[in-house]
Structure formats: C-alpha cells, structure tokens
Enzyme design. Structure first.
Site, PDB file in Angstrom:
ATOM      1  N   ASN A 391     108.749 -46.926  59.192  1.00  0.00           N
ATOM      2  CA  ASN A 391     108.227 -45.663  59.704  1.00  0.00           C
ATOM      3  C   ASN A 391     108.924 -44.449  59.092  1.00  0.00           C
ATOM      4  OD1 ASN A 391     107.142 -43.570  61.251  1.00  0.00           O
ATOM      5  ND2 ASN A 391     107.124 -44.769  63.117  1.00  0.00           N
ATOM      6  N   ASP A 392     110.156 -44.216  59.478  1.00  0.00           N
ATOM      7  CA  ASP A 392     110.862 -42.998  59.051  1.00  0.00           C
ATOM      8  C   ASP A 392     110.992 -42.894  57.532  1.00  0.00           C
ATOM      9  OD1 ASP A 392     111.249 -42.279  61.735  1.00  0.00           O
ATOM     10  OD2 ASP A 392     113.040 -43.545  61.857  1.00  0.00           O
ATOM     11  N   VAL A 393     111.160 -44.018  56.852  1.00  0.00           N
ATOM     12  CA  VAL A 393     111.404 -43.984  55.404  1.00  0.00           C
ATOM     13  C   VAL A 393     110.131 -43.741  54.608  1.00  0.00           C
ATOM     14  CG1 VAL A 393     113.424 -45.471  55.598  1.00  0.00           C
ATOM     15  CG2 VAL A 393     111.186 -46.510  55.184  1.00  0.00           C
ATOM     16  N   ALA A 432     114.052 -42.519  64.302  1.00  0.00           N
ATOM     17  CA  ALA A 432     114.560 -41.152  64.283  1.00  0.00           C
ATOM     18  C   ALA A 432     113.931 -40.302  65.380  1.00  0.00           C
ATOM     19  CB  ALA A 432     114.304 -40.507  62.926  1.00  0.00           C
TER      20      ALA A 432
END
Length: 463
Positions: A391-393, A432
């Site tokens: 997700n965040d990356v 995050a």
C-alpha cells in the site's frame, strides 16, 4: 584451555561471524551465511565453557535448556508476519542481558579481573556504564517497538509538550551520572544510570509512528550490538567486542539504507517519526470517488493478453501467506510467454528484506527479483503492474501531495503501467495511516479479496 588457545578460538569465531554477515547479504548465499553464524556461535560457546574460570556447569546447562526450549517453541510456531516483533523482542533480551552482565561485573569485579568492589579502574567503569546505558535503552525501546508492532499499543506517534527537551535533559543527566560514578562507585549511582536509560528508551521510541518501524527495528539491532561491544571491553572478551561491533555497525548501515529508502534523515526518525492510525486530510474526499473493481477472471484475462507483468508484493501477501500461490500464477504466465518480474521496495512489509525472504521461501528465482532502483523506470513500459498487498510503497501521494506524511519517500511507480491490478481486502489505509489515491485511478482495477484466495482463483481462471 590456555589463554593463547582461547584467543585463537575467539578469533576463528569472529571470522565465522564476518563470513555470516557476508553470506546474509544475498538470498543466494544466505543459507551458507546462516551455517557460518551457527559455527561461529558453537566455537564461541565451547571456548567459553572450556575457560578455567567457569565453575558451575549445572547453572549454565539449566540456562541453555530453558532458553533453548523457549527458542525452539518460538521458532516452530512463529509466522513470517510476526518476525518484526519477534526481532524486537530478541533485541530487548540482548539489552537486558548487557545490563545484567554489567551489574555482575560491578558487584564482583574481582571475578572479571577489573579490580575489587569500590575500586574499579575509571576506564572499566566508563565501559561498564556505556554498556549498561545502551543495554537499558535497547531493552525498553524494543519493548515499546514490540508493543506497537504487535498491536498491544497504538502504532500512532505518542507526543507531549516538552518531549524533546526532556529527552535532552535525560541524556545530559546520563552523562553526568557516568562521570559521577567514576568518582563515587556507589551501587545507587549504577542503578540510577540504568533507570534513567530505561526511561530514555521508552521516550525515544513512543513518538515514532508505525511507518518508521523498519528503521526502528534496524536501529535497535545496532543498539544491541554496541551494548554487547561495551560489555565485551569490560570483560576483556575479544569475540564479544568484535561481534558486538559487527552487529552495531551493520545495524547502523541498515538504518541508513532504510532512511534513504524513505527519503528521511536518521535524526528526523528519532526525533519524531511519521505514520499513525488516522487517515490523511483528503480521506473523505477520496472515499466519495468511484472505484473500478474486478474479479479473478478479469485479472486472468488482462494478464494473459499482456506482454509483461511486474509483481509488487507487500505486507498483505505476507499476512495471507500467498507467496506460493503467487509463484504458481507467475509460472503459468511465463509458460504463455509473458515476461514476469518482481519489484521490491526497501521498506515493503515491516522489516528489511521481509518480501525477499517470503519469495525465496516460495522458490521464486533470484534473477526475477529486483530492487526499486533497478526496476522503477520499467513500469512505464509494462502492460500490467500486479500489486499484492503493498500500500504505502505505491502511494502517489509521496510524489504529488506536499501535505502527506510520506511526501518525498521514493515509491514504486506502478501507476505508470498500462493497467494496475491491486489486491486488497478493502479500501482501508496502509500502515502509515493514509489513503492511497492509486485506488481511484482510471487504470487501476481493485481485486477485493484475500491475497492467497485471489491468486488461487486467478490460477484456476488461467487454466
């Protein structure tokens, strides 16, 4: 065992540890690296047991049996997704062991050849104090990291007014106590150093958010190594000094690599951190937008008609244990003449190298796995980016939203692919704590399902 023979044996053990680190630097040589590490530890333990200063083998055997039994049970039961918090727990034990060894040396210095109680040389007191302080910080800091990763406490940053000045004051107090103990070797001062360091360990970790946890893990790893190194100087143990320095320096280097992967400075992580559990400021706006979702059959059709596919694994793959089904899907695509590669972000998952280990476990060929810098520019010429729980990356907010907490972090440019297939259970935010605008892009198709079940269904559709 004579002193000269012990020195040679400890040196051989240290060489094995160096070879272990070299081997663990690549998945191809990781097994050999583990064997070198085991050999080095066996030599070090055997050399210590053969020392004429060892008087009670029964207590040592009891400790080995208790620790070995606990370690065996944990190793057999632990899931790959729980490895980050397991590592944090292990670091806490290393730190606590350093405090206990320092206490033993302080109360019985004659047993370690560093003087007598109340008359310890200043140099040994400084080494002992540094080992105690770093060990205590490592212990409580690792406990907090474990709690955040395990979900026992909130992963959000915990801050309060005057936090940084308080940390600075405690740091200065620690230095003052060490200097004072060199002049007045009282037990109260020794335990005051330990207590202040215990408190400091808590205070420097609680303001660090969930997204920075990979850096925290490697940082605590470094701390545990330096704690061992400090105690090694106190005990005059060459193997402990070298091994502690190896762990400390490698952990520091890894922390730097992780910070670089997130475009963060090491000090910004320590002094604040980012990542929490609340959604970003644009969450409400994003939820009002439409999402294009599809099925396993849709994904199979799209990939079967593609020329190239880049797979981006993340923590969602680890939770679902989907790596074997994913590799089976990739093998079927390759049989159709489709180019398949894997893209790994430095902070994918909650621990450095997490995704690499999972893919290696599923026997994914090493030459198909690429790091961010090696493959990122290839997304623009790729037909399909298959994102499985990362997700965040992959969040474009890191590039185009200056108000985002992850702004500036290098990401995998999956949105540049012709089609993005994104497996996720829901539209929930990542670790995050912010929404991913990639979900709402025109070229993104969301595949809402358990990662393993979706990969298995795609395999059936491909058949």
């Amino acid at each position: 065992m004579s002193e000269n023979l012990s020195a040679v044996a400890y040196l051989l053990s240290s060489i094995c540890f160096i070879m272990a680190l070299r081997g663990l630097s690549s998945p191809v040589t990781a097994r050999a690296g583990n064997l070198y590490g085991v050999a080095g530890m066996v030599i070090a333990i055997a050399t210590t047991l053969a020392s004429p200063g060892v008087l009670s083998y029964s207590m040592i055997l009891l400790g080995v049996l208790i620790g070995g039994s606990i370690g065996t049970v944990v190793a057999l039961r632990i899931q790959m997704t729980a490895l980050p918090q397991l590592v944090a727990a292990f670091h806490s034990l290393v730190g606590l062991a350093a405090v206990f060894v320092a206490a033993a040396a302080f109360y019985q210095p004659d047993a370690y050849g560093i003087g007598s109680f109340g008359h310890i040389p200043a140099g040994s007191l400084v080494e002992m104090s540094i080992g105690t302080a770093i060990g205590a910080v490592t212990f409580t800091g690792s406990i907090i990291a474990f709690g955040k990763l395990q979900g026992i406490m909130s992963g959000a940053p915990i801050t309060f007014p005057g936090q940084h000045p308080l940390n600075a004051l405690l740091g200065l107090a620690l230095i003052g106590l060490v200097a004072w103990m060199c002049m007045d070797q009282s037990p109260q001062l020794f335990w005051a150093i330990a207590l202040v360091a215990f408190l400091l360990g808590v205070l420097i970790i609680i303001p660090i958010g969930g997204a920075d946890m990979p850096v925290v893990i490697s940082m605590l790893n470094s701390y545990s190594g330096w704690a061992a190194c400090g105690i090694g100087f106190t005990l005059g143990n060459t193997a402990l000094i070298i091994t502690g320095a190896l762990v400390g320096s490698s952990g520091a280097i890894l922390s730097y690599i992780m910070c670089k992967g997130m475009n963060r400075s090491f000090f910004s992580v320590i002094l604040g951190g980012f990542g929490g559990e609340s959604a970003g400021p644009d969450a409400a706006m994003l939820k009002d937008r439409t999402v294009r979702s599809g099925s396993a059959e849709d994904a199979a059709f799209i990939m079967k008609n593609a020329g190239s596919v880049i797979i981006v694994p993340g923590y969602g793959m680890a939770v679902a244990q989907a790596q074997h089904a994913l590799r089976e899907m990739a093998d079927m695509l390759k049989k159709e003449g489709i180019s398949v590669r894997y893209a790994i972000h430095p902070v994918a998952g909650r621990m450095p190298g997490h995704m690499n280990v999972l893919l290696a476990e599923a026997n994914v060929p090493y030459d198909e796995v690429f790091e961010l810098d090696e493959i990122n520019r290839d997304f623009a010429g790729t037909d399909v980016a298959f994102v499985i729980g990362a997700n965040d990356v992959t969040n474009p907010a890191a590039k185009n939203d200056p108000s985002s907490p992850i702004y500036g972090m290098p990401i995998l440019d999956v949105e540049r692919a012709g089609t993005v297939l994104f497996i996720k259970r829901s539209l929930g935010s990542g670790y995050a704590g912010i929404e991913n605008e990639l979900f709402f892009r025109d070229n993104t198709m969301m595949l809402f399902a358990d990662a393993k079940a979706m990969c298995e269904n795609i395999v059936k559709a491909l058949e």
